[in-house]
Design a protein around this motif. Structure first.
Motif, short mmCIF file in Angstrom:
data_model
loop_
_atom_site.label_atom_id
_atom_site.label_comp_id
_atom_site.label_asym_id
_atom_site.label_seq_id
_atom_site.Cartn_x
_atom_site.Cartn_y
_atom_site.Cartn_z
N THR A 12 90.86 127.46 85.41
CA THR A 12 90.61 126.26 84.62
C THR A 12 90.72 126.58 83.14
N PRO A 13 91.53 125.85 82.39
CA PRO A 13 91.67 126.14 80.97
C PRO A 13 90.37 125.86 80.22
N GLU A 14 90.16 126.59 79.12
CA GLU A 14 88.96 126.42 78.31
C GLU A 14 88.93 125.02 77.70
N VAL A 15 87.78 124.38 77.77
CA VAL A 15 87.61 123.06 77.20
C VAL A 15 87.10 123.21 75.76
N ARG A 16 87.84 122.69 74.79
CA ARG A 16 87.44 122.79 73.39
C ARG A 16 86.94 121.42 72.92
N LEU A 17 85.71 121.39 72.50
CA LEU A 17 85.12 120.16 72.03
C LEU A 17 85.61 119.86 70.62
N ALA A 18 85.83 118.60 70.34
CA ALA A 18 86.21 118.20 68.99
C ALA A 18 85.05 118.47 68.04
N PRO A 19 85.34 118.90 66.81
CA PRO A 19 84.25 119.19 65.87
C PRO A 19 83.47 117.93 65.54
N ARG A 20 82.18 118.09 65.34
CA ARG A 20 81.33 116.95 65.00
C ARG A 20 81.44 116.62 63.52
N PHE A 21 81.69 117.66 62.69
CA PHE A 21 81.74 117.47 61.25
C PHE A 21 83.07 117.96 60.70
N THR A 22 83.49 117.39 59.58
CA THR A 22 84.73 117.81 58.95
C THR A 22 84.55 117.90 57.44
N ALA A 23 85.24 118.84 56.84
CA ALA A 23 85.18 119.04 55.39
C ALA A 23 86.40 118.45 54.71
N GLY A 24 86.22 117.95 53.52
CA GLY A 24 87.33 117.39 52.75
C GLY A 24 86.93 117.28 51.30
N PHE A 25 87.74 116.63 50.50
CA PHE A 25 87.43 116.44 49.09
C PHE A 25 87.38 114.96 48.75
N ALA A 26 86.43 114.60 47.90
CA ALA A 26 86.38 113.25 47.35
C ALA A 26 87.48 113.16 46.30
N THR A 27 88.39 112.22 46.48
CA THR A 27 89.57 112.15 45.60
C THR A 27 89.67 110.83 44.84
N THR A 28 88.84 109.86 45.18
CA THR A 28 88.86 108.57 44.49
C THR A 28 87.54 108.37 43.75
N PRO A 29 87.52 107.50 42.74
CA PRO A 29 86.25 107.22 42.04
C PRO A 29 85.16 106.75 43.00
N GLN A 30 85.52 105.97 44.01
CA GLN A 30 84.54 105.47 44.96
C GLN A 30 83.95 106.61 45.79
N GLN A 31 84.80 107.55 46.20
CA GLN A 31 84.30 108.68 46.99
C GLN A 31 83.42 109.60 46.15
N ILE A 32 83.80 109.82 44.90
CA ILE A 32 82.97 110.65 44.02
C ILE A 32 81.63 109.98 43.77
N LEU A 33 81.64 108.66 43.57
CA LEU A 33 80.40 107.92 43.39
C LEU A 33 79.50 108.06 44.61
N GLU A 34 80.10 108.09 45.79
CA GLU A 34 79.33 108.27 47.02
C GLU A 34 78.59 109.61 47.01
N THR A 35 79.25 110.67 46.54
CA THR A 35 78.58 111.98 46.47
C THR A 35 77.45 111.94 45.44
N HIS A 69 84.94 117.86 44.22
CA HIS A 69 83.76 117.42 44.96
C HIS A 69 84.03 117.58 46.46
N LEU A 70 83.49 118.65 47.03
CA LEU A 70 83.68 118.96 48.44
C LEU A 70 82.67 118.17 49.27
N THR A 71 83.13 117.58 50.34
CA THR A 71 82.27 116.74 51.19
C THR A 71 82.29 117.22 52.63
N VAL A 72 81.22 116.88 53.34
CA VAL A 72 81.16 117.06 54.79
C VAL A 72 80.78 115.71 55.39
N ARG A 73 81.58 115.25 56.33
CA ARG A 73 81.33 113.96 56.98
C ARG A 73 81.19 114.15 58.49
N GLU A 74 80.41 113.25 59.08
CA GLU A 74 80.31 113.21 60.53
C GLU A 74 81.56 112.50 61.05
#
Length: 265
Positions: A12-35, A69-74
């Motif tokens: 049976t092949p190994e089952v890999r669960l999708a990550p719960r969290f992901t990292a990215g960057f805030a690139t718009t004024p709205q996203q930066i305001l959110e941080t 501005h580095l972010t982590v989102r669910e």
């Protein structure tokens, strides 16, 4: 109904669960305001920090315009659960210096060989202060400093002073006993943390961010700064990328090629 035999199980092949969290960057004024709003919620709302100009529920200062501005989102909800900001050496030159220079005498940083970057204003929602979120945050940082060729990162890891400082001094004793940088890599706080009124407890829990730094191989670079506005003790820590703990290097740096968090240096 049949039972799976051992041969079937092995195939049976190994089952890999999708990550719960992901990292990215805030690139718009709205996203930066959110941080900035998340920072205010945690620093002012939860920790009681006195934030200049924060009447509108936003933590913002003159360095934000120069930072990544580095972010982590669910993943399932898109909710912002953690953030930090990166100030590179080149951006700091445009900003007039590093944020930490307001708390510490930083001439030591100028003597470091190679490129440097500052990490600061890190915060994580209370219900998400788990190893998974901190690990995702570090995956994003690792991808950034490896992809852009930074040799050192530094910043302040805060210890709350809600009890008057007794636990902070106990934590600082642990740090001083095991994790101090050599004398030539020390910085001097402009406002050192005063001595506690009572004997520090023997066993205390280290804050997650400070624990993560030290696990990576970071060194504390001297006495802590007493940040009265944020009611915390700031420990200045320095990470030499080439000396990151091998186990953590495999965990974080080994995945950088598949972590899509590239930012502009």
């Amino acid at each position: 109904m049949s039972l799976m035999n051992s041969k079937d199980f092995e195939a049976t092949p190994e089952v890999r669960l999708a990550p719960r969290f992901t990292a990215g960057f805030a690139t718009t004024p709205q996203q930066i305001l959110e941080t900035q709003k998340l920072r205010y919620q945690i620093f002012a709302g939860e920790l009681g920090a006195q934030i200049d100009g924060g009447a509108d529920g936003v933590d913002c200062d003159e360095y934000d315009a120069y930072c990544q501005h580095l972010t982590v989102r669910e993943v399932s909800t898109g909710e912002l659960v953690a953030c930090t900001r990166i100030l590179t050496d080149e951006a700091a030159a445009r900003a007039g210096g590093f944020y930490s220079a307001g708390e510490f005498e930083l001439s030591m940083i100028d003597s470091l060989p190679g490129r440097v970057m500052e990490v600061g204003r890190t915060c994580v929602r209370a219900e998400h202060r788990s190893g998974a979120v901190i690990a995702t945050l570090w995956q994003g940082l690792a991808a950034f400093f490896t992809q852009h060729g930074y040799d050192y990162l530094f910043g302040c890891a805060s210890i709350g002073l809600e009890d008057g400082g007794a636990q902070a001094h106990s934590i600082l004793r642990q740090v001083q006993a095991k994790y101090m940088a050599p004398a030539y890599q020390r910085v001097r706080p402009y406002h050192p943390l005063p001595l506690p009124d009572s004997e520090p407890p023997q066993k205390v829990k280290m804050p997650p961010l400070l624990k993560a730094y030290l696990s990576l191989g970071a060194k504390a670079c001297g006495d802590a700064y007493w940040d009265q506005d944020f009611n915390c003790a700031d420990v200045f820590v320095l990470v030499n990328v080439s000396e990151i703990c091998p186990r953590y290097a495999r965990h974080f740096l080994g995945i950088q090629s598949t972590t899509n968090v590239i930012g502009h240096a």
